[in-house]
Design a protein around this motif. Structure first.
Motif, PDB file in Angstrom:
ATOM      1  N   LEU A 161       7.264  11.507   6.888  1.00 48.91           N
ATOM      2  CA  LEU A 161       8.621  11.173   7.329  1.00 48.91           C
ATOM      3  C   LEU A 161       8.650  10.971   8.838  1.00 48.91           C
ATOM      4  O   LEU A 161       8.488  11.912   9.601  1.00 48.91           O
ATOM      5  CB  LEU A 161       9.592  12.283   6.938  1.00 48.91           C
ATOM      6  N   VAL A 162       8.879   9.727   9.261  1.00 48.51           N
ATOM      7  CA  VAL A 162       9.031   9.474  10.705  1.00 48.51           C
ATOM      8  C   VAL A 162      10.459   9.797  11.140  1.00 48.51           C
ATOM      9  O   VAL A 162      10.706  10.126  12.304  1.00 48.51           O
ATOM     10  CB  VAL A 162       8.656   8.025  11.072  1.00 48.51           C
ATOM     11  N   ALA A 163      11.398   9.728  10.207  1.00 50.10           N
ATOM     12  CA  ALA A 163      12.794  10.108  10.453  1.00 50.10           C
ATOM     13  C   ALA A 163      13.418  10.461   9.112  1.00 50.10           C
ATOM     14  O   ALA A 163      13.099   9.850   8.089  1.00 50.10           O
ATOM     15  CB  ALA A 163      13.574   8.991  11.128  1.00 50.10           C
ATOM     16  N   SER A 184       0.857  -1.179   0.000  1.00 50.18           N
ATOM     17  CA  SER A 184       0.000   0.000   0.000  1.00 50.18           C
ATOM     18  C   SER A 184       0.895   1.230   0.000  1.00 50.18           C
ATOM     19  O   SER A 184       2.091   1.129   0.300  1.00 50.18           O
ATOM     20  CB  SER A 184      -0.915  -0.004   1.224  1.00 50.18           C
ATOM     21  N   PRO A 185       0.359   2.403  -0.327  1.00 53.98           N
ATOM     22  CA  PRO A 185       1.198   3.612  -0.357  1.00 53.98           C
ATOM     23  C   PRO A 185       1.919   3.831   0.966  1.00 53.98           C
ATOM     24  O   PRO A 185       1.303   3.807   2.036  1.00 53.98           O
ATOM     25  CB  PRO A 185       0.179   4.725  -0.633  1.00 53.98           C
ATOM     26  N   ALA A 186       3.230   4.040   0.892  1.00 52.12           N
ATOM     27  CA  ALA A 186       4.044   4.190   2.099  1.00 52.12           C
ATOM     28  C   ALA A 186       3.581   5.392   2.916  1.00 52.12           C
ATOM     29  O   ALA A 186       3.394   6.483   2.379  1.00 52.12           O
ATOM     30  CB  ALA A 186       5.513   4.330   1.722  1.00 52.12           C
ATOM     31  N   GLN A 187       3.436   5.164   4.231  1.00 55.75           N
ATOM     32  CA  GLN A 187       2.982   6.220   5.138  1.00 55.75           C
ATOM     33  C   GLN A 187       4.008   6.548   6.217  1.00 55.75           C
ATOM     34  O   GLN A 187       3.952   7.621   6.823  1.00 55.75           O
ATOM     35  CB  GLN A 187       1.673   5.784   5.825  1.00 55.75           C
ATOM     36  N   ARG A 188       4.933   5.628   6.467  1.00 57.63           N
ATOM     37  CA  ARG A 188       5.955   5.829   7.501  1.00 57.63           C
ATOM     38  C   ARG A 188       7.326   5.667   6.827  1.00 57.63           C
ATOM     39  O   ARG A 188       7.840   4.567   6.676  1.00 57.63           O
ATOM     40  CB  ARG A 188       5.786   4.834   8.652  1.00 57.63           C
ATOM     41  N   ILE A 189       7.873   6.786   6.403  1.00 59.00           N
ATOM     42  CA  ILE A 189       9.070   6.772   5.556  1.00 59.00           C
ATOM     43  C   ILE A 189      10.286   7.240   6.348  1.00 59.00           C
ATOM     44  O   ILE A 189      10.204   8.173   7.150  1.00 59.00           O
ATOM     45  CB  ILE A 189       8.860   7.697   4.332  1.00 59.00           C
ATOM     46  N   ILE A 190      11.425   6.588   6.101  1.00 58.14           N
ATOM     47  CA  ILE A 190      12.711   7.014   6.655  1.00 58.14           C
ATOM     48  C   ILE A 190      13.660   7.266   5.490  1.00 58.14           C
ATOM     49  O   ILE A 190      13.814   6.416   4.606  1.00 58.14           O
ATOM     50  CB  ILE A 190      13.317   5.959   7.603  1.00 58.14           C
ATOM     51  N   THR A 191      14.280   8.430   5.476  1.00 61.16           N
ATOM     52  CA  THR A 191      15.303   8.734   4.465  1.00 61.16           C
ATOM     53  C   THR A 191      16.667   8.751   5.131  1.00 61.16           C
ATOM     54  O   THR A 191      16.827   9.318   6.216  1.00 61.16           O
ATOM     55  CB  THR A 191      15.042  10.094   3.794  1.00 61.16           C
ATOM     56  N   THR A 212       7.056  16.257  13.971  1.00 66.62           N
ATOM     57  CA  THR A 212       6.950  14.819  14.247  1.00 66.62           C
ATOM     58  C   THR A 212       8.077  14.012  13.603  1.00 66.62           C
ATOM     59  O   THR A 212       8.188  12.813  13.853  1.00 66.62           O
ATOM     60  CB  THR A 212       5.603  14.295  13.728  1.00 66.62           C
ATOM     61  N   THR A 213       8.885  14.638  12.773  1.00 66.54           N
ATOM     62  CA  THR A 213       9.977  13.940  12.084  1.00 66.54           C
ATOM     63  C   THR A 213      11.257  13.997  12.913  1.00 66.54           C
ATOM     64  O   THR A 213      11.700  15.086  13.294  1.00 66.54           O
ATOM     65  CB  THR A 213      10.252  14.566  10.703  1.00 66.54           C
ATOM     66  N   GLN A 214      11.849  12.854  13.170  1.00 67.16           N
ATOM     67  CA  GLN A 214      13.138  12.819  13.865  1.00 67.16           C
ATOM     68  C   GLN A 214      14.247  13.068  12.855  1.00 67.16           C
ATOM     69  O   GLN A 214      14.373  12.355  11.858  1.00 67.16           O
ATOM     70  CB  GLN A 214      13.352  11.477  14.557  1.00 67.16           C
ATOM     71  N   VAL A 215      15.046  14.088  13.092  1.00 66.69           N
ATOM     72  CA  VAL A 215      16.143  14.417  12.184  1.00 66.69           C
ATOM     73  C   VAL A 215      17.362  13.579  12.548  1.00 66.69           C
ATOM     74  O   VAL A 215      17.772  13.522  13.709  1.00 66.69           O
ATOM     75  CB  VAL A 215      16.484  15.914  12.259  1.00 66.69           C
ATOM     76  N   ILE A 216      17.935  12.919  11.555  1.00 61.94           N
ATOM     77  CA  ILE A 216      19.085  12.035  11.765  1.00 61.94           C
ATOM     78  C   ILE A 216      20.219  12.448  10.836  1.00 61.94           C
ATOM     79  O   ILE A 216      20.023  13.201   9.882  1.00 61.94           O
ATOM     80  CB  ILE A 216      18.716  10.558  11.511  1.00 61.94           C
ATOM     81  N   SER A 217      21.410  11.929  11.106  1.00 67.22           N
ATOM     82  CA  SER A 217      22.556  12.273  10.265  1.00 67.22           C
ATOM     83  C   SER A 217      22.560  11.466   8.975  1.00 67.22           C
ATOM     84  O   SER A 217      22.932  11.952   7.913  1.00 67.22           O
ATOM     85  CB  SER A 217      23.864  12.026  11.029  1.00 67.22           C
TER      86      SER A 217
END
Length: 260
Positions: free
Chosen positions: A57-59, A32-39, A70-75
């Motif tokens: 974007l969850v992260a 299904s269409p992605a709803q919880r994405i991490i880049t 709500t998005t966790q910023v990561i390196s």
């Protein structure tokens, strides 16, 4: 009758499925269409931004622009915190082919986490990535518009025909490093009517001997280092470091500097 009902259920459960090929040639499928994405790279975050779905974007790796609270910023660099990633329950991870460890990418696949590995090697591949990610996220209409806008921006960035100018591309000075002929940035530089003086080197990035670097001091530079200032023989843009749609803005800035 039971067989018919089962068949109809199977058809309905896969009706929204999507499958694309990533930049490693692997098949990536979502039910299904992605709803919880991490880049895991800044350029991947930019792709999601272009699709207008940063709220999913969850992260995300920091691309220099604001993200939802709500998005966790990561390196995005270094080894992947696998326990942390599992806790985020992503339904799509956008990894970086040359920036993430191959064993981490393999682990994501082994754990059946849909993972699109992004490593676009041309301007066309960047445009195609918008369409592919649009398909995985159910954002096809927005993706098509973003693709057309990117290609239009590239076409309009350098409306004036300029003479060909040889340039030395600076990416680091200690040690001196530059780009060879196999790097994707050469295609963009050609649109600005630049010729990479190291284009004959069949590498993407390489270290230059001190004497060779000294011999190139008389020609113009395209300087990819942060915080540099444009001048008559130095062309700069902060939009040249990522294989993403913002390259069109970088091209426009290079051409404006050439005309001035």
């Amino acid at each position: 009758m039971r067989f018919l009902l089962t068949s109809l259920w199977l058809l309905s459960s896969t009706a929204f499925g999507a499958s694309v090929t990533d930049d490693l040639g692997r098949q990536v499928t979502v039910a299904s269409p992605a709803q919880r994405i991490i880049t895991l790279s800044p350029h991947s975050t930019e792709f999601i931004r272009e699709l207008g779905i940063t709220d999913r974007l969850v992260a995300a790796a920091n691309d220099g622009k604001s993200l939802p609270a709500t998005t966790q910023v990561i390196s995005g660099y270094g080894a992947l915190d696998r326990e942390w990633l599992l806790s985020k329950q992503p339904d799509l991870v956008i990894a970086w082919g040359s920036g993430n460890r191959s064993n981490d990418i393999a682990w994501l696949t082994e754990n059946k986490i849909p993972t699109f590995v992004s490593e676009p090697a041309s301007l066309k591949a960047i445009a195609d990535t918008l369409i592919k990610l649009g398909k995985l996220t159910g954002s096809q209409t927005h993706a098509q518009l973003a693709r057309e806008q990117f290609l239009h921006n590239l076409q309009q960035a350098c409306p004036t025909v300029l003479s060909k100018q040889e340039v030395h591309i600076v990416i680091w000075d200690q040690p001196a490093m530059s780009l060879g002929g196999e790097h994707w940035l050469n295609e963009l530089l050609e649109k600005a009517h630049f010729k990479n003086t190291w284009q004959h080197i069949k590498r993407m990035v390489f270290t230059i001997e001190r004497e060779a670097a000294m011999n190139k001091q008389t020609i113009a530079q395209v300087d990819l280092r942060q915080g540099q200032t444009a001048s008559e023989k130095r062309f700069v843009s902060e939009h040249l470091n990522r294989p993403s749609p913002s390259l069109a803005l970088g091209l426009k800035e290079l051409c404006e500097q050439r005309r001035n």
